[in-house]
Design a protein around this motif. Structure first.
Motif, PDB file in Angstrom:
ATOM      1  N   SER A  25      18.018  19.586   7.731  1.00 21.60           N
ATOM      2  CA  SER A  25      17.279  21.209   7.399  1.00 21.60           C
ATOM      3  C   SER A  25      16.173  21.408   8.058  1.00 21.60           C
ATOM      4  CB  SER A  25      17.066  20.873   5.946  1.00 21.60           C
ATOM      5  OG  SER A  25      15.993  20.080   5.671  1.00 21.60           O
ATOM      6  N   SER A  26      15.539  20.218   8.872  1.00 26.75           N
ATOM      7  CA  SER A  26      14.418  20.734   9.474  1.00 26.75           C
ATOM      8  C   SER A  26      14.712  21.314  10.909  1.00 26.75           C
ATOM      9  CB  SER A  26      13.369  19.442   9.765  1.00 26.75           C
ATOM     10  OG  SER A  26      14.036  18.442  10.505  1.00 26.75           O
ATOM     11  N   LYS A  27      15.890  21.251  11.529  1.00 26.26           N
ATOM     12  CA  LYS A  27      16.194  21.751  12.556  1.00 26.26           C
ATOM     13  C   LYS A  27      16.166  23.354  12.464  1.00 26.26           C
ATOM     14  CE  LYS A  27      18.758  17.956  14.467  1.00 26.26           C
ATOM     15  NZ  LYS A  27      19.910  17.393  14.986  1.00 26.26           N
ATOM     16  N   HIS A  28      15.930  23.990  13.585  1.00 31.55           N
ATOM     17  CA  HIS A  28      15.633  25.480  13.520  1.00 31.55           C
ATOM     18  C   HIS A  28      16.303  26.075  14.849  1.00 31.55           C
ATOM     19  CE1 HIS A  28      11.838  24.909  15.217  1.00 31.55           C
ATOM     20  NE2 HIS A  28      11.968  26.029  15.651  1.00 31.55           N
ATOM     21  N   GLU A  29      16.734  27.318  14.828  1.00 26.58           N
ATOM     22  CA  GLU A  29      17.237  28.023  15.973  1.00 26.58           C
ATOM     23  C   GLU A  29      16.172  28.497  16.723  1.00 26.58           C
ATOM     24  OE1 GLU A  29      20.400  28.132  17.272  1.00 26.58           O
ATOM     25  OE2 GLU A  29      21.007  26.751  15.751  1.00 26.58           O
ATOM     26  N   GLU A  30      16.000  28.626  18.142  1.00 25.82           N
ATOM     27  CA  GLU A  30      15.213  29.402  18.725  1.00 25.82           C
ATOM     28  C   GLU A  30      15.689  29.796  20.239  1.00 25.82           C
ATOM     29  OE1 GLU A  30      11.675  26.919  19.583  1.00 25.82           O
ATOM     30  OE2 GLU A  30      12.501  26.009  21.059  1.00 25.82           O
ATOM     31  N   LEU A  31      15.049  30.765  20.813  1.00 21.85           N
ATOM     32  CA  LEU A  31      15.310  31.291  21.898  1.00 21.85           C
ATOM     33  C   LEU A  31      14.591  30.619  22.974  1.00 21.85           C
ATOM     34  CD1 LEU A  31      17.550  33.532  22.381  1.00 21.85           C
ATOM     35  CD2 LEU A  31      15.688  35.003  22.756  1.00 21.85           C
ATOM     36  N   VAL A  32      15.349  30.146  24.170  1.00 21.00           N
ATOM     37  CA  VAL A  32      14.514  29.347  25.039  1.00 21.00           C
ATOM     38  C   VAL A  32      14.639  30.239  26.484  1.00 21.00           C
ATOM     39  CG1 VAL A  32      14.176  27.131  26.374  1.00 21.00           C
ATOM     40  CG2 VAL A  32      14.907  27.093  23.863  1.00 21.00           C
ATOM     41  N   VAL A  33      13.609  30.440  27.098  1.00 21.55           N
ATOM     42  CA  VAL A  33      13.552  31.234  28.381  1.00 21.55           C
ATOM     43  C   VAL A  33      13.201  30.181  29.595  1.00 21.55           C
ATOM     44  CG1 VAL A  33      12.427  33.109  29.678  1.00 21.55           C
ATOM     45  CG2 VAL A  33      12.528  33.069  27.125  1.00 21.55           C
ATOM     46  N   TYR A  34      14.234  30.202  30.399  1.00 20.19           N
ATOM     47  CA  TYR A  34      14.049  29.317  31.763  1.00 20.19           C
ATOM     48  C   TYR A  34      13.902  30.219  33.049  1.00 20.19           C
ATOM     49  CZ  TYR A  34      16.619  25.933  28.991  1.00 20.19           C
ATOM     50  OH  TYR A  34      16.791  24.933  27.968  1.00 20.19           O
ATOM     51  N   HIS A  35      12.921  29.440  33.746  1.00 17.93           N
ATOM     52  CA  HIS A  35      12.967  30.155  35.261  1.00 17.93           C
ATOM     53  C   HIS A  35      13.178  28.987  36.022  1.00 17.93           C
ATOM     54  CE1 HIS A  35      10.427  31.417  38.936  1.00 17.93           C
ATOM     55  NE2 HIS A  35      11.434  32.562  38.582  1.00 17.93           N
ATOM     56  N   HIS A  36      14.366  29.215  36.741  1.00 15.87           N
ATOM     57  CA  HIS A  36      14.883  28.193  37.822  1.00 15.87           C
ATOM     58  C   HIS A  36      15.015  26.945  37.127  1.00 15.87           C
ATOM     59  CE1 HIS A  36      15.032  30.848  41.180  1.00 15.87           C
ATOM     60  NE2 HIS A  36      13.937  31.222  40.946  1.00 15.87           N
ATOM     61  N   LYS A  37      15.668  26.756  35.957  1.00 13.53           N
ATOM     62  CA  LYS A  37      15.746  25.628  35.169  1.00 13.53           C
ATOM     63  C   LYS A  37      14.809  24.888  34.454  1.00 13.53           C
ATOM     64  CE  LYS A  37      20.258  24.761  37.556  1.00 13.53           C
ATOM     65  NZ  LYS A  37      21.033  23.924  38.197  1.00 13.53           N
ATOM     66  N   LYS A  38      13.564  25.586  34.648  1.00 12.24           N
ATOM     67  CA  LYS A  38      11.976  25.084  33.921  1.00 12.24           C
ATOM     68  C   LYS A  38      12.045  25.875  32.570  1.00 12.24           C
ATOM     69  CE  LYS A  38      10.281  22.994  37.886  1.00 12.24           C
ATOM     70  NZ  LYS A  38       9.304  22.959  38.903  1.00 12.24           N
ATOM     71  N   ILE A  39      11.761  25.279  31.596  1.00 11.30           N
ATOM     72  CA  ILE A  39      11.431  26.140  30.370  1.00 11.30           C
ATOM     73  C   ILE A  39       9.902  26.677  30.444  1.00 11.30           C
ATOM     74  CG2 ILE A  39      10.951  25.889  27.802  1.00 11.30           C
ATOM     75  CD1 ILE A  39      12.799  23.705  27.860  1.00 11.30           C
ATOM     76  N   ILE A  40      10.107  28.031  30.451  1.00 13.18           N
ATOM     77  CA  ILE A  40       8.780  28.586  30.333  1.00 13.18           C
ATOM     78  C   ILE A  40       8.364  29.469  29.045  1.00 13.18           C
ATOM     79  CG2 ILE A  40       8.960  29.402  32.793  1.00 13.18           C
ATOM     80  CD1 ILE A  40      10.015  32.190  32.104  1.00 13.18           C
ATOM     81  N   ASP A  41       9.326  29.481  27.978  1.00 17.91           N
ATOM     82  CA  ASP A  41       8.799  30.015  26.842  1.00 17.91           C
ATOM     83  C   ASP A  41       9.878  29.665  25.681  1.00 17.91           C
ATOM     84  OD1 ASP A  41       7.505  31.420  25.001  1.00 17.91           O
ATOM     85  OD2 ASP A  41       7.685  33.249  25.694  1.00 17.91           O
ATOM     86  N   HIS A  42       9.233  29.428  24.489  1.00 15.24           N
ATOM     87  CA  HIS A  42      10.196  29.076  23.218  1.00 15.24           C
ATOM     88  C   HIS A  42       9.969  30.367  22.454  1.00 15.24           C
ATOM     89  CE1 HIS A  42      11.261  24.873  24.073  1.00 15.24           C
ATOM     90  NE2 HIS A  42      10.090  25.001  24.555  1.00 15.24           N
ATOM     91  N   LYS A  68      18.490  38.627  17.186  1.00 11.36           N
ATOM     92  CA  LYS A  68      19.111  39.033  18.273  1.00 11.36           C
ATOM     93  C   LYS A  68      18.297  39.142  19.645  1.00 11.36           C
ATOM     94  CE  LYS A  68      22.777  41.460  15.902  1.00 11.36           C
ATOM     95  NZ  LYS A  68      23.569  42.578  15.680  1.00 11.36           N
ATOM     96  N   ALA A  69      18.884  39.075  20.800  1.00 11.60           N
ATOM     97  CA  ALA A  69      18.121  39.416  21.959  1.00 11.60           C
ATOM     98  C   ALA A  69      18.731  40.138  22.990  1.00 11.60           C
ATOM     99  CB  ALA A  69      17.610  37.981  22.577  1.00 11.60           C
ATOM    100  N   ARG A  70      18.076  40.793  23.630  1.00 10.00           N
ATOM    101  CA  ARG A  70      18.582  41.709  24.741  1.00 10.00           C
ATOM    102  C   ARG A  70      17.573  41.838  26.011  1.00 10.00           C
ATOM    103  NH1 ARG A  70      17.669  47.591  25.166  1.00 10.00           N
ATOM    104  NH2 ARG A  70      15.745  47.874  23.886  1.00 10.00           N
ATOM    105  N   ALA A  71      17.949  41.902  27.228  1.00 12.48           N
ATOM    106  CA  ALA A  71      17.365  42.209  28.340  1.00 12.48           C
ATOM    107  C   ALA A  71      17.175  43.799  28.651  1.00 12.48           C
ATOM    108  CB  ALA A  71      17.652  41.541  29.677  1.00 12.48           C
ATOM    109  N   SER A 103      16.895  33.017  32.863  1.00 10.82           N
ATOM    110  CA  SER A 103      18.073  32.881  31.961  1.00 10.82           C
ATOM    111  C   SER A 103      17.359  32.459  30.539  1.00 10.82           C
ATOM    112  CB  SER A 103      18.884  31.747  32.492  1.00 10.82           C
ATOM    113  OG  SER A 103      18.291  30.322  32.258  1.00 10.82           O
ATOM    114  N   VAL A 104      18.003  33.070  29.452  1.00  9.05           N
ATOM    115  CA  VAL A 104      17.890  33.075  28.220  1.00  9.05           C
ATOM    116  C   VAL A 104      19.042  32.430  27.192  1.00  9.05           C
ATOM    117  CG1 VAL A 104      16.974  34.381  26.143  1.00  9.05           C
ATOM    118  CG2 VAL A 104      16.505  35.131  28.677  1.00  9.05           C
ATOM    119  N   SER A 105      18.638  31.612  26.434  1.00 12.82           N
ATOM    120  CA  SER A 105      19.808  30.936  25.793  1.00 12.82           C
ATOM    121  C   SER A 105      19.302  30.430  24.461  1.00 12.82           C
ATOM    122  CB  SER A 105      20.388  29.886  26.448  1.00 12.82           C
ATOM    123  OG  SER A 105      19.817  28.933  26.801  1.00 12.82           O
TER     124      SER A 105
END
Length: 109
Positions: A25-42, A68-71, A103-105
């Motif tokens: 239950s402590s797990k949650h969903e977030e959006l992760v933003v990568y720049h060249h496979k390096k995480i730059i934001d949660h 939801k998310a969009r560019a 990339s965003v996932s």
């Protein structure tokens, strides 16, 4: 087995099951933003907001709304990331802007 041993085993089983459900239950969903496979934001999906990132060829704008998310308004020649539209976890999609290297996932943490 003695009554004490059975009682201890039952208690340990209850503790184990309780810890399993607590961890799940402590797990949650977030959006992760990568720049060249390096995480730059949660990004927390519970907050509606707009974000700006600087990629290889220009600016990449990301909007998060209602989980939801969009560019949008992205500096890249082909605009494929913008045409992807709104994505959500259930779709299993991500947003990729190859010219900017961004990339965003969705991920579970």
């Amino acid at each position: 087995m003695k009554r004490k041993e059975i009682f201890i085993i039952i208690c340990l089983l209850f503790i184990g099951v309780g810890l399993y459900f607590y961890q799940k239950s402590s797990k949650h969903e977030e959006l992760v933003v990568y720049h060249h496979k390096k995480i730059i934001d949660h990004i927390d999906l519970s907050k509606n907001a707009r974000y700006t990132y600087h990629g290889d060829v220009g600016v990449f704008h990301l909007e998060v709304k209602n989980g939801k998310a969009r560019a949008y308004d992205v500096d890249c020649p082909n605009q494929i990331c913008v045409h992807t539209g709104w994505i959500q976890r259930e779709d299993g999609k991500s947003i990729v802007c190859a010219p900017n290297g961004i990339s965003v996932s969705f991920e579970t943490v």
